[in-house]
Scaffold this active site. Structure first.
Site, PDB file in Angstrom:
ATOM      1  CG  ASP A 114      -1.933   1.173   1.136  1.00 29.86           C
ATOM      2  OD1 ASP A 114      -2.214   1.665   0.022  1.00 29.86           O
ATOM      3  OD2 ASP A 114      -2.413   1.610   2.209  1.00 29.86           O
ATOM      4  CD  GLU A 170      -2.783  -0.609  -2.980  1.00 34.42           C
ATOM      5  OE1 GLU A 170      -3.550   0.375  -3.015  1.00 34.42           O
ATOM      6  OE2 GLU A 170      -2.996  -1.607  -2.270  1.00 34.42           O
ATOM      7  CE1 TYR A 218      -4.227  -4.480  -5.149  1.00 34.50           C
ATOM      8  CE2 TYR A 218      -3.390  -2.693  -6.513  1.00 34.50           C
ATOM      9  CZ  TYR A 218      -4.198  -3.137  -5.488  1.00 34.50           C
ATOM     10  OH  TYR A 218      -4.975  -2.235  -4.790  1.00 34.50           O
ATOM     11  CG  ASP A 220      -4.524  -7.714  -2.778  1.00 30.98           C
ATOM     12  OD1 ASP A 220      -5.500  -8.500  -2.675  1.00 30.98           O
ATOM     13  OD2 ASP A 220      -4.610  -6.497  -2.551  1.00 30.98           O
ATOM     14  CG  ASN A 233      -8.426  -6.963  -4.168  1.00 32.15           C
ATOM     15  OD1 ASN A 233      -8.741  -6.654  -3.015  1.00 32.15           O
ATOM     16  ND2 ASN A 233      -7.663  -6.192  -4.931  1.00 32.15           N
ATOM     17  CG  ASP A 256      -2.830 -10.577   0.664  1.00 31.28           C
ATOM     18  OD1 ASP A 256      -2.358  -9.775  -0.153  1.00 31.28           O
ATOM     19  OD2 ASP A 256      -3.633 -10.255   1.572  1.00 31.28           O
ATOM     20  CG  ASP A 294      -3.660  -2.285   3.825  1.00 32.13           C
ATOM     21  OD1 ASP A 294      -4.862  -2.249   3.507  1.00 32.13           O
ATOM     22  OD2 ASP A 294      -2.751  -2.228   2.993  1.00 32.13           O
ATOM     23  CG  HIS A 295      -2.837  -6.327   2.023  1.00 27.42           C
ATOM     24  ND1 HIS A 295      -3.477  -7.395   1.428  1.00 27.42           N
ATOM     25  CD2 HIS A 295      -3.428  -5.210   1.519  1.00 27.42           C
ATOM     26  CE1 HIS A 295      -4.406  -6.939   0.596  1.00 27.42           C
ATOM     27  NE2 HIS A 295      -4.395  -5.612   0.647  1.00 27.42           N
TER      28      HIS A 295
END
Length: 276
Positions: free
Chosen positions: A10, A45, A129, A168, A170, A241, A266-267
């Site tokens: 991120d 990201e 991603y 990721d 998603n 992920d 977040d991740h």
């Protein structure tokens, strides 16, 4: 034993150059990742400029990861600036050929720097991603097409040599992959369409390494939303992920797990160890 790490950071720029409290937490995670001494590190990201990392970025990156080559792809016009982007770091001494695939994806998805791969002697390493379906699922149809095209792409690589794909994605594949499935069936990342897309990918000859090792274990996630400050404290997370591998090398998987990112929401990074 080969060791791989994947992390949606991120914003690599913010992690490397900012002094905010969040950036300091990100820097702690970078140091933690570096200590694993992985062969390959995938980052999603990155949010770098179209021309890629600056000299400052490179210098700071090398201060964490000495002895690595790195390859990147950024979002370029007509896609948004400073958006998405992916990077792979791999140890000096490894020989790899960079691949930047174009899937023929809709909208500007192919221009957003979402996909980068390396070809090694005996396997492909793919960093993705996956596009988010967005608020109100406004990008769901485009996302479905991406999923189909990506699955076909991995399958085409798998015809030639084994594939290790990470990133990721998603999507929380099953109800056990998020804390609150009942209230999220129409949320981006847990729609029937997105879950079916991931099922279709695995059906083409791939294995979710985490489930292969851990079975139906619950309450282990890779992402906690930043909008709710208590999401990580309460472990109200999602597992979105993944490291997936060609079925024919799944028995070589030794470890697939999350790396603790401390208080940072977040991740969190994920780790794969596999005999290659």
């Amino acid at each position: 034993m080969a060791k791989f790490i994947s992390w949606n950071i991120d914003s690599l720029n913010a992690a490397l150059t900012s002094t905010s409290a969040r950036a300091v937490m990100s820097q702690d995670v970078l140091r933690k990742i570096a200590a694993y001494d992985a062969d390959i590190i995938a980052i999603q990201e990155t949010k770098l400029p179209a021309e890629g990392p600056s000299a400052t970025h490179v210098e700071l990156l090398k201060s964490y990861f000495t002895g690595y080559h790195f390859e990147w792809v950024s979002s370029v016009p007509p896609a948004k600036k400073g958006y998405a982007g992916t990077m792979i770091l791999y140890k000096e001494g490894l020989k790899a050929e960079k691949i930047v695939p174009k899937l023929g994806a809709p909208d500007t998805m192919d221009d957003e720097g979402r996909l980068i791969a390396l070809e090694f002697d005996n396997f492909y390493f793919v960093n993705v991603y996956t596009p988010n379906s967005g608020d109100g699922l406004k990008r769901l149809k485009e996302r479905q097409l991406w999923d189909s095209l990506y699955a076909d792409y991995l399958s085409s690589l798998d015809q030639k040599k084994a594939v290790i794909a990470c990133g990721d994605f998603n999507v929380a594949h099953k109800e056990i992959d998020l804390a609150n499935p009942a209230s999220n069936h129409f949320s981006a990342g847990f729609t029937d369409e997105e879950r079916e897309g991931f099922t279709n990918l695995l059906a083409k000859g791939f294995t979710d390494s985490f489930r292969f090792i851990h079975g139906d274990v619950k309450d282990i996630y890779s992402w906690w939303g930043q909008r709710i400050k208590t999401s990580k404290i309460n472990n109200s997370g999602w597992r979105i992920d993944y490291f997936i591998v060609s079925d024919r090398i799944k028995d070589k998987i030794q470890k697939s797990e999350m790396i603790d990112s401390g208080p940072r929401q977040d991740h969190t990074p994920i780790l794969l160890e596999i005999e290659l």
